[in-house]
Write a protein that holds these residues in place. Sequence first.
Motif, PDB file in Angstrom:
ATOM      1  N   LEU A  46      -8.930  22.400 -40.131  1.00 58.64           N
ATOM      2  CA  LEU A  46     -10.000  23.111 -40.830  1.00 58.64           C
ATOM      3  C   LEU A  46     -11.228  22.221 -41.004  1.00 58.64           C
ATOM      4  N   LEU A  47     -11.010  20.961 -41.369  1.00 60.00           N
ATOM      5  CA  LEU A  47     -12.137  20.038 -41.512  1.00 60.00           C
ATOM      6  C   LEU A  47     -12.812  19.779 -40.168  1.00 60.00           C
ATOM      7  N   VAL A  55     -11.510  23.954 -31.211  1.00 60.61           N
ATOM      8  CA  VAL A  55     -10.769  24.178 -29.974  1.00 60.61           C
ATOM      9  C   VAL A  55     -10.690  25.669 -29.686  1.00 60.61           C
ATOM     10  N   LEU A  56     -10.388  26.465 -30.698  1.00 58.86           N
ATOM     11  CA  LEU A  56     -10.261  27.904 -30.515  1.00 58.86           C
ATOM     12  C   LEU A  56     -11.580  28.527 -30.068  1.00 58.86           C
ATOM     13  N   HIS A  61     -14.923  30.768 -25.801  1.00 59.99           N
ATOM     14  CA  HIS A  61     -16.212  30.704 -25.110  1.00 59.99           C
ATOM     15  C   HIS A  61     -16.014  30.542 -23.601  1.00 59.99           C
ATOM     16  N   LEU A  62     -15.045  29.728 -23.204  1.00 57.66           N
ATOM     17  CA  LEU A  62     -14.765  29.540 -21.781  1.00 57.66           C
ATOM     18  C   LEU A  62     -14.178  30.793 -21.138  1.00 57.66           C
ATOM     19  N   MET A  63     -13.462  31.590 -21.924  1.00 53.67           N
ATOM     20  CA  MET A  63     -12.849  32.802 -21.381  1.00 53.67           C
ATOM     21  C   MET A  63     -13.892  33.896 -21.115  1.00 53.67           C
TER      22      MET A  63
END
Length: 65
Positions: A46-47, A55-56, A61-63
């Motif tokens: 979270l930090l 990462v998520l 974004h890449l997908m």
Amino acid sequence: MDSNTNIPPVAKEYNGKDRNAFLFGWNPQAEIWNGRLAMIGFLAYLLWDLAGYSVLRDVLHLMTY
């Protein structure tokens, strides 16, 4: 609180072993430590996410390309 009961105020031991002791193997203490480390990892993520590194979000974004 009834003073006639034999219940201790804090359960310090489980099967004769300290609940906070780090014991290797499959035991109730391992589950306590697993939960603690999972909470630390979740807070760290979270930090990290609040700092702008996600990462998520990067994977999503890449997908889209």
